[in-house]
Design a protein around this motif. Structure first.
Motif, PDB file in Angstrom:
ATOM      1  N   SER A 425      47.680  54.445  50.393  1.00 31.50           N
ATOM      2  CA  SER A 425      48.915  54.752  49.697  1.00 31.50           C
ATOM      3  C   SER A 425      48.764  54.497  48.202  1.00 31.50           C
ATOM      4  O   SER A 425      48.200  53.490  47.780  1.00 31.50           O
ATOM      5  CB  SER A 425      50.034  53.886  50.265  1.00 31.50           C
ATOM      6  N   LEU A 426      49.289  55.419  47.416  1.00 35.16           N
ATOM      7  CA  LEU A 426      49.243  55.285  45.962  1.00 35.16           C
ATOM      8  C   LEU A 426      49.901  53.977  45.531  1.00 35.16           C
ATOM      9  O   LEU A 426      49.391  53.256  44.677  1.00 35.16           O
ATOM     10  CB  LEU A 426      49.980  56.475  45.339  1.00 35.16           C
ATOM     11  N   ASN A 427      51.027  53.664  46.162  1.00 35.56           N
ATOM     12  CA  ASN A 427      51.721  52.426  45.787  1.00 35.56           C
ATOM     13  C   ASN A 427      50.879  51.211  46.120  1.00 35.56           C
ATOM     14  O   ASN A 427      50.831  50.257  45.357  1.00 35.56           O
ATOM     15  CB  ASN A 427      53.054  52.320  46.530  1.00 35.56           C
ATOM     16  N   ALA A 428      50.213  51.267  47.277  1.00 37.65           N
ATOM     17  CA  ALA A 428      49.393  50.122  47.677  1.00 37.65           C
ATOM     18  C   ALA A 428      48.292  49.897  46.643  1.00 37.65           C
ATOM     19  O   ALA A 428      48.040  48.763  46.228  1.00 37.65           O
ATOM     20  CB  ALA A 428      48.788  50.371  49.052  1.00 37.65           C
ATOM     21  N   VAL A 429      47.645  50.986  46.202  1.00 31.10           N
ATOM     22  CA  VAL A 429      46.589  50.846  45.200  1.00 31.10           C
ATOM     23  C   VAL A 429      47.161  50.206  43.943  1.00 31.10           C
ATOM     24  O   VAL A 429      46.588  49.269  43.379  1.00 31.10           O
ATOM     25  CB  VAL A 429      45.992  52.234  44.852  1.00 31.10           C
ATOM     26  N   THR A 430      48.320  50.686  43.524  1.00 32.28           N
ATOM     27  CA  THR A 430      48.901  50.191  42.283  1.00 32.28           C
ATOM     28  C   THR A 430      49.291  48.720  42.392  1.00 32.28           C
ATOM     29  O   THR A 430      48.979  47.918  41.515  1.00 32.28           O
ATOM     30  CB  THR A 430      50.125  51.045  41.926  1.00 32.28           C
ATOM     31  N   TYR A 431      49.959  48.356  43.489  1.00 34.23           N
ATOM     32  CA  TYR A 431      50.359  46.950  43.640  1.00 34.23           C
ATOM     33  C   TYR A 431      49.142  46.060  43.733  1.00 34.23           C
ATOM     34  O   TYR A 431      49.102  44.968  43.166  1.00 34.23           O
ATOM     35  CB  TYR A 431      51.244  46.772  44.879  1.00 34.23           C
ATOM     36  N   PHE A 432      48.140  46.528  44.483  1.00 31.20           N
ATOM     37  CA  PHE A 432      46.915  45.736  44.605  1.00 31.20           C
ATOM     38  C   PHE A 432      46.323  45.483  43.218  1.00 31.20           C
ATOM     39  O   PHE A 432      45.962  44.360  42.876  1.00 31.20           O
ATOM     40  CB  PHE A 432      45.909  46.474  45.486  1.00 31.20           C
ATOM     41  N   LEU A 433      46.255  46.536  42.415  1.00 32.84           N
ATOM     42  CA  LEU A 433      45.606  46.388  41.118  1.00 32.84           C
ATOM     43  C   LEU A 433      46.398  45.494  40.178  1.00 32.84           C
ATOM     44  O   LEU A 433      45.833  44.789  39.349  1.00 32.84           O
ATOM     45  CB  LEU A 433      45.393  47.761  40.487  1.00 32.84           C
ATOM     46  N   ARG A 434      47.729  45.526  40.309  1.00 33.13           N
ATOM     47  CA  ARG A 434      48.534  44.673  39.436  1.00 33.13           C
ATOM     48  C   ARG A 434      48.149  43.210  39.614  1.00 33.13           C
ATOM     49  O   ARG A 434      48.182  42.428  38.669  1.00 33.13           O
ATOM     50  CB  ARG A 434      50.016  44.837  39.766  1.00 33.13           C
ATOM     51  N   VAL A 435      47.798  42.850  40.841  1.00 27.22           N
ATOM     52  CA  VAL A 435      47.361  41.479  41.088  1.00 27.22           C
ATOM     53  C   VAL A 435      45.879  41.351  40.741  1.00 27.22           C
ATOM     54  O   VAL A 435      45.443  40.386  40.103  1.00 27.22           O
ATOM     55  CB  VAL A 435      47.605  41.106  42.561  1.00 27.22           C
ATOM     56  N   ALA A 436      45.120  42.359  41.136  1.00 23.14           N
ATOM     57  CA  ALA A 436      43.662  42.249  41.034  1.00 23.14           C
ATOM     58  C   ALA A 436      43.180  42.128  39.594  1.00 23.14           C
ATOM     59  O   ALA A 436      42.187  41.448  39.334  1.00 23.14           O
ATOM     60  CB  ALA A 436      43.005  43.450  41.703  1.00 23.14           C
ATOM     61  N   VAL A 437      43.875  42.766  38.645  1.00 21.55           N
ATOM     62  CA  VAL A 437      43.377  42.667  37.270  1.00 21.55           C
ATOM     63  C   VAL A 437      43.386  41.224  36.791  1.00 21.55           C
ATOM     64  O   VAL A 437      42.642  40.868  35.884  1.00 21.55           O
ATOM     65  CB  VAL A 437      44.171  43.533  36.262  1.00 21.55           C
ATOM     66  N   PHE A 438      44.236  40.396  37.403  1.00 23.46           N
ATOM     67  CA  PHE A 438      44.243  38.993  36.996  1.00 23.46           C
ATOM     68  C   PHE A 438      43.370  38.127  37.904  1.00 23.46           C
ATOM     69  O   PHE A 438      42.699  37.214  37.441  1.00 23.46           O
ATOM     70  CB  PHE A 438      45.678  38.448  36.997  1.00 23.46           C
ATOM     71  N   VAL A 439      43.387  38.429  39.187  1.00 25.38           N
ATOM     72  CA  VAL A 439      42.707  37.545  40.139  1.00 25.38           C
ATOM     73  C   VAL A 439      41.209  37.868  40.234  1.00 25.38           C
ATOM     74  O   VAL A 439      40.373  36.955  40.243  1.00 25.38           O
ATOM     75  CB  VAL A 439      43.371  37.663  41.527  1.00 25.38           C
ATOM     76  N   ALA A 440      40.882  39.138  40.278  1.00 24.70           N
ATOM     77  CA  ALA A 440      39.482  39.511  40.492  1.00 24.70           C
ATOM     78  C   ALA A 440      38.551  38.935  39.421  1.00 24.70           C
ATOM     79  O   ALA A 440      37.470  38.441  39.754  1.00 24.70           O
ATOM     80  CB  ALA A 440      39.343  41.030  40.582  1.00 24.70           C
ATOM     81  N   PRO A 441      38.940  38.958  38.137  1.00 23.39           N
ATOM     82  CA  PRO A 441      38.036  38.371  37.144  1.00 23.39           C
ATOM     83  C   PRO A 441      37.791  36.885  37.380  1.00 23.39           C
ATOM     84  O   PRO A 441      36.674  36.408  37.182  1.00 23.39           O
ATOM     85  CB  PRO A 441      38.764  38.594  35.812  1.00 23.39           C
ATOM     86  N   VAL A 442      38.828  36.170  37.829  1.00 24.69           N
ATOM     87  CA  VAL A 442      38.643  34.738  38.074  1.00 24.69           C
ATOM     88  C   VAL A 442      37.644  34.544  39.212  1.00 24.69           C
ATOM     89  O   VAL A 442      36.701  33.740  39.114  1.00 24.69           O
ATOM     90  CB  VAL A 442      39.995  34.072  38.412  1.00 24.69           C
ATOM     91  N   LEU A 443      37.836  35.309  40.274  1.00 27.25           N
ATOM     92  CA  LEU A 443      36.887  35.223  41.388  1.00 27.25           C
ATOM     93  C   LEU A 443      35.492  35.577  40.918  1.00 27.25           C
ATOM     94  O   LEU A 443      34.510  34.890  41.234  1.00 27.25           O
ATOM     95  CB  LEU A 443      37.304  36.172  42.512  1.00 27.25           C
ATOM     96  N   ALA A 444      35.403  36.654  40.137  1.00 29.50           N
ATOM     97  CA  ALA A 444      34.089  37.093  39.666  1.00 29.50           C
ATOM     98  C   ALA A 444      33.442  35.998  38.838  1.00 29.50           C
ATOM     99  O   ALA A 444      32.236  35.746  38.937  1.00 29.50           O
ATOM    100  CB  ALA A 444      34.223  38.370  38.846  1.00 29.50           C
ATOM    101  N   PHE A 445      34.264  35.335  38.038  1.00 26.76           N
ATOM    102  CA  PHE A 445      33.745  34.252  37.200  1.00 26.76           C
ATOM    103  C   PHE A 445      33.132  33.157  38.067  1.00 26.76           C
ATOM    104  O   PHE A 445      31.978  32.754  37.881  1.00 26.76           O
ATOM    105  CB  PHE A 445      34.879  33.674  36.346  1.00 26.76           C
ATOM    106  N   ILE A 446      33.906  32.729  39.057  1.00 27.58           N
ATOM    107  CA  ILE A 446      33.434  31.613  39.890  1.00 27.58           C
ATOM    108  C   ILE A 446      32.177  32.022  40.648  1.00 27.58           C
ATOM    109  O   ILE A 446      31.168  31.300  40.668  1.00 27.58           O
ATOM    110  CB  ILE A 446      34.553  31.188  40.864  1.00 27.58           C
ATOM    111  N   ILE A 447      32.222  33.211  41.251  1.00 23.79           N
ATOM    112  CA  ILE A 447      31.075  33.651  42.059  1.00 23.79           C
ATOM    113  C   ILE A 447      29.834  33.789  41.187  1.00 23.79           C
ATOM    114  O   ILE A 447      28.745  33.324  41.537  1.00 23.79           O
ATOM    115  CB  ILE A 447      31.409  34.981  42.762  1.00 23.79           C
ATOM    116  N   THR A 448      29.999  34.422  40.014  1.00 21.91           N
ATOM    117  CA  THR A 448      28.831  34.630  39.156  1.00 21.91           C
ATOM    118  C   THR A 448      28.228  33.297  38.723  1.00 21.91           C
ATOM    119  O   THR A 448      27.013  33.116  38.716  1.00 21.91           O
ATOM    120  CB  THR A 448      29.226  35.424  37.903  1.00 21.91           C
ATOM    121  N   LYS A 449      29.119  32.391  38.381  1.00 26.17           N
ATOM    122  CA  LYS A 449      28.604  31.102  37.937  1.00 26.17           C
ATOM    123  C   LYS A 449      27.811  30.444  39.055  1.00 26.17           C
ATOM    124  O   LYS A 449      26.723  29.906  38.836  1.00 26.17           O
ATOM    125  CB  LYS A 449      29.782  30.216  37.505  1.00 26.17           C
TER     126      LYS A 449
END
Ligand code: HEM
Lengths: 603, 273
Positions: A425-449
């Motif tokens: 669903s288009l809405n699902a993608v959009t809602y997911f991304l609204r959270v992911a733009v903030f959360v995914a980088p933090v996860l990526a940071f921790i995992i990469t480190k």
């Protein structure tokens, strides 16, 4: 990661001495004019020095070259396009050979793009090459800047060149966008409308700025001509100037190199510019040219004829900008619809924040990063040896986090395509991304480190216990283990040469006695930052540890080489930590796999 | 004329005139009146009966025994009322395999059609008998063979204005809110194209003859046919969904292969050892 790795592919350090040779007739003929020119310009002396300039060899150093060559291809194909392209928004009736648009009213710009595509020999190839090269230009710049970032090549003395690079990337976006808008097809017009919205969202002066840019209300009848000037004159000239400065600085600073035996902060190990590097670089130019030509010939790009002429009343599904504007598009697509009206003015947060704000943030952060890191480390030294990304886990993690954030915005730019292609669903993608733009980088940071520190551990493991051989040996007690061999001195050097920045403790009150409060606060903050940056890093093994390990490995090697016919070859394996490096007297002390209690002595 | 003028006061004249007028009106009506519900052989009571039987088996569970609709379950319509949707709607929905819907969802997807021509006609006749609605178009209505080249170009403009917002400039389809989507239009038959415009399935607006005249509809159909028959000028279309796929391929093929070459070039050369 198995056998001891050959580390540096180092180049000959001997001066290539050309044997004295009789000049051939061609050279003899050329010698006269060459001397004439040399007497006046003194190029030979200049050339002699610079042609011997040494360049290190690594594929990642060629990313910048891909960008340079694609730019040159843009220049060459662009000149061809200018011969036929008409930068005019005057309305005409299409009379060209593309059947499906015959008789439609359209701008001269669009009509001439169609002519380039269908009626001019080689025109479509040139258009497609131009566009593919443009995409590659920016893609290569981005990849190049990531290489520079992750290896710490932006450190002193190269901060200025990093800034030039950030400028090139930003201006590359503008150049690409201006070009994308020229054909005046439905997508390029929609893209212009998008930028029109961005301009209007500038607080207070937005509307005025729009009228200034478009000479009236969108779309007006001048914008194509203006963008044309920007696209073929203004911006290419700026890019050329920046590239020249960029390359001059590379020459002046000399190229950085990856760490390795024989490589120091004072030397550069590699090939001389002439002939080796020039041959390679020249060859690579033709490879880039070849790849772009093949892409232009075989892969359709920007089929403007299927989009139709621009008409402000039409917007089509699948309206996307070229990839390099995708992150802005995505930010705007996923932004909640906020707008406020204050005293007769409209503040379009929904466009201003993701559009203007995000671009400002991205380029601002990129430009500021070298100075931030320098402030944290307090490092004033010059660096010509690159970092291995794992040895600066926090920086690497920042980089990956930024890439992840960018990637999330990118996906947002194609949210409709994601929705249709993956049937979500288009809405699902959009809602997911609204959270992911903030959360995914933090996860990526921790995992990469964590990954970086894991890799540092693996390095330490190799140093202390040697390299895995892949040879599994069965011990007399039935235990299995893998035999290790010591790594080469060269590799050991490569793994240990880096300088370790240390986390700083806060310091006692006395330390700050007499220091102005503001400076003290800044120093405290800085020390906190060093802890954030360096606290988790794995310290490299100490000298004593390395010596003990070498001793231990020598013993093991002795055993491994026994082959005493009993079939009880030792099974050196990991896990030395468990038994605290003791028990070497009898040459083993290794636990059997699976049961640490069934230790057996074989001698 | 003498005969008429001499008899015009005959007592039977009025009656005769009335009969004649009625006859003329009847004849005129049969010529002028819209073709009746039974255009595609529908409407015969036997067909309707067959249709009702098929409907009871395949459709009534959602649409109700008399096509009156079944209300909603948990906010989503189980099956809307079919009274007045017309034969065209049934022909489209069943002909493209959308109906019978396999399971409730955001949207009924196309799938292989499960009914024969006759069965569809019977179902259509039955639903048409529930209330008047658009009929199944006749071949001459949707066949674009007679559309001129100018009209095809005009059809392109109509398509971009009315349809591309949902169906994409190339008819490649697009996403709509809440899990709905406008499907790709490749390989859709002319009849179903026409019926879709006529009945506006789901989120799609109805393009009645007042909005797009039958000529306009044919022009749109003609344009789509031509568009999808065009050779791919310029090479592989890379999915034909525009800049997103182009960007992807620029990275994969362009940057990917060049990095490969860079690795190869950097590894070549006069090694010291
Ligand atoms: C790195 C530099 C450049 C970039 C990124 C770039 C990018 C682009 C792009 C994306 C387009 C749209 C192409 C299309 O029709 O699909 C375009 C069009 C065009 N560019 Fe460039 N370009 C660059 C340099 C140049 C130069 C130096 C010239 C001229 C000397 C030039 C002349 C043109 C012309 C005339 C068009 C319109 C042609 C048409 O659309 O039919 N470009 N450019």
């Amino acid at each position: 990661m198995a056998k001891p790795a050959a580390t540096a592919t180092d180049a000959p350090s001997l001066e290539a001495q050309a044997p004295a040779r009789e000049l051939g007739p061609v050279f003899k003929a050329a010698a006269g004019p060459a001397k004439w020119a040399d007497d006046r310009l003194g190029l030979a002396a200049l050339g002699r020095k610079n042609l011997r300039k040494v360049f290190p060899d690594h594929w990642s150093f060629l990313l910048g070259e891909i960008a340079l060559y694609s730019f040159i291809i843009c220049l060459l194909t662009g000149v061809f396009l200018t011969i036929w392209f008409k930068p005019s928004m005057a309305e005409i009736e299409y009379e060209g050979s593309y059947q499906l648009l015959k008789g439609l009213h359209m701008s001269e710009a669009y009509s001439s793009s169609l002519a380039l595509s269908f009626d001019i020999r080689g025109g479509l190839l040139m258009r497609q090459m131009h566009h593919w090269a443009a995409m590659l230009f920016i893609a290569a710049m981005l990849a190049h800047s990531l290489r520079v970032f992750f290896t710490g090549a932006f450190r002193k003395p190269r901060e200025l060149n990093w800034l030039l690079g950030v400028g090139l990337l930003a201006i590359g976006l503008i150049e690409g966008f201006a070009g994308y808008s020229l054909p005046d097809d439905l997508l390029s017009g929609t893209g212009l409308r998008f930028v029109d919205g961005l301009i209007r969202s500038i607080p207070i002066i937005g509307t005025w700025a729009e009228f200034f840019v478009f000479n009236g209300e969108f779309p007006g009848d001048l914008i194509i001509a203006r963008l044309y000037m920007v696209h073929i004159l203004l911006v290419p000239a700026i890019i050329l100037g920046l590239i020249a400065a960029h390359l001059a600085l590379v020459f002046y600073h000399k190229h950085t190199q990856y760490p390795g035996p024989g490589r120091t902060e004072e030397n550069v190990v590699g090939y001389p510019l002439y002939p080796v590097y020039m041959a390679k670089a020249g060859g690579f130019f033709f490879i880039v040219f070849g790849v772009v030509t093949l892409m232009g010939g075989l892969m359709q790009i920007n089929p403007v004829w299927t989009f139709g002429p621009y008409n402000p009343a039409e917007v089509t599904a699948g309206s996307q900008p070229d990839w390099y504007m995708g992150f802005v598009e995505g930010a705007i697509r996923i932004m909640p619809n906020w707008e406020s009206h204050i005293g007769g003015t409209t503040w379009s947060w929904n466009v201003a924040i993701p559009g203007l704000g995000l671009m400002g943030l991205m380029f601002g952060l990129m430009a500021a990063y070298p100075f931030i890191e320098r402030w944290v480390t307090g490092d004033t030294g010059e660096h010509h040896i690159l970092d291995r990304p794992r040895n600066n886990p926090t920086r690497t993690a920042f980089g990956v986090a930024a890439m992840t954030c960018y990637g999330m915005f990118w996906i947002g730019g194609g949210n409709d395509i994601v929705a249709t292609q993956f049937r979500v669903s288009l809405n699902a993608v959009t809602y997911f991304l609204r959270v992911a733009v903030f959360v995914a980088p933090v996860l990526a940071f921790i995992i990469t480190k964590r990954i970086c520190i894991g890799l540092q551990r693996a390095d330490a493991e190799r140093l202390l216990h040697g390299a895995e051989t892949g040879i599994i040996v069965r011990g007399p007690s039935g235990s299995y283990g893998e035999r290790h061999v010591p790594i080469s001195a060269d590799e050991a050097f490569t793994l240990t040469q880096h300088v370790e920045p240390l986390p700083l403790t806060d310091g006692s009150e006395e330390e700050y006695a007499g220091v102005p409060a503001k400076e003290a606060r800044s120093e405290r903050l800085r020390r906190k930052a060093t802890r954030f940056y360096f606290q988790d890093n794995l310290r490299k093994p100490s000298r004593a540890e390395l010596e003990a390990a070498a001793h231990h490995q020598a013993l093991e090697a002795g055993h491994g080489g026994h082959g005493d016919g009993h079939g009880d070859g030792q099974a050196p394996r990991h896990g030395h930590e468990d038994n605290g490096h003791d028990g070497h007297g009898n040459g083993n002390g290794h636990h059997a796999i699976g049961s640490s209690e069934s230790e057996s002595s074989t001698h | 004329m003498r005969f008429l003028s001499s008899r015009r006061r005959h007592p039977a004249a009025k009656v005769m005139l009335l009969v004649a007028a009625l006859f003329v009106m009847g004849a005129l009506y049969s010529v002028v009146a819209p073709a009746s519900q039974s255009s595609a052989d529908t409407g015969t009571s036997q067909q309707i009966a067959e249709g009702r039987a098929l409907f009871a088996v395949g459709c009534a569970s959602c649409h109700g025994l008399n096509g009156e609709g079944n209300g909603t379950v948990g906010g989503s319509v189980l099956g809307p009322s079919l009274i007045g949707v017309g034969a065209a709607s049934v022909d489209f929905q069943v002909g493209t395999g959308r109906m019978p819907m396999a399971r409730p969802g955001a949207q009924a997807p196309q799938k292989p059609n499960q009914y024969s021509e006759e069965e569809i006609a019977a179902l259509a006749a039955y639903v048409a008998s529930l209330g008047p609605g658009p009929e199944i178009p006749k071949p001459e209505e949707y066949d674009p063979a007679s559309v001129s080249e100018e009209d095809i170009a005009r059809g392109g403009e109509l398509f971009r204005t009315n349809c591309s917002a949902c169906h994409n400039f190339a008819g490649a389809g697009g996403a709509l809110p809440n899990g709905k989507y406008a499907p790709a239009l490749y390989g859709v038959s002319n009849k179903h194209l026409y019926e879709a415009m006529l009945t506006g399935p789901q989120q799609m607006p109805v393009f009645s003859d007042g909005v797009l005249t039958p000529d306009d509809k044919r022009a749109v159909i003609g344009y789509l046919n031509e568009l999808h028959e065009q050779p791919n000028q310029g090479g592989l279309t890379l999915g034909g969904i525009g800049p997103v796929s182009e960007g992807l391929w620029a990275f994969i093929i362009g940057l990917g292969s060049l990095v490969g070459f860079a690795i190869w070039i950097a590894a070549k050369g006069a090694k010291a050892r």
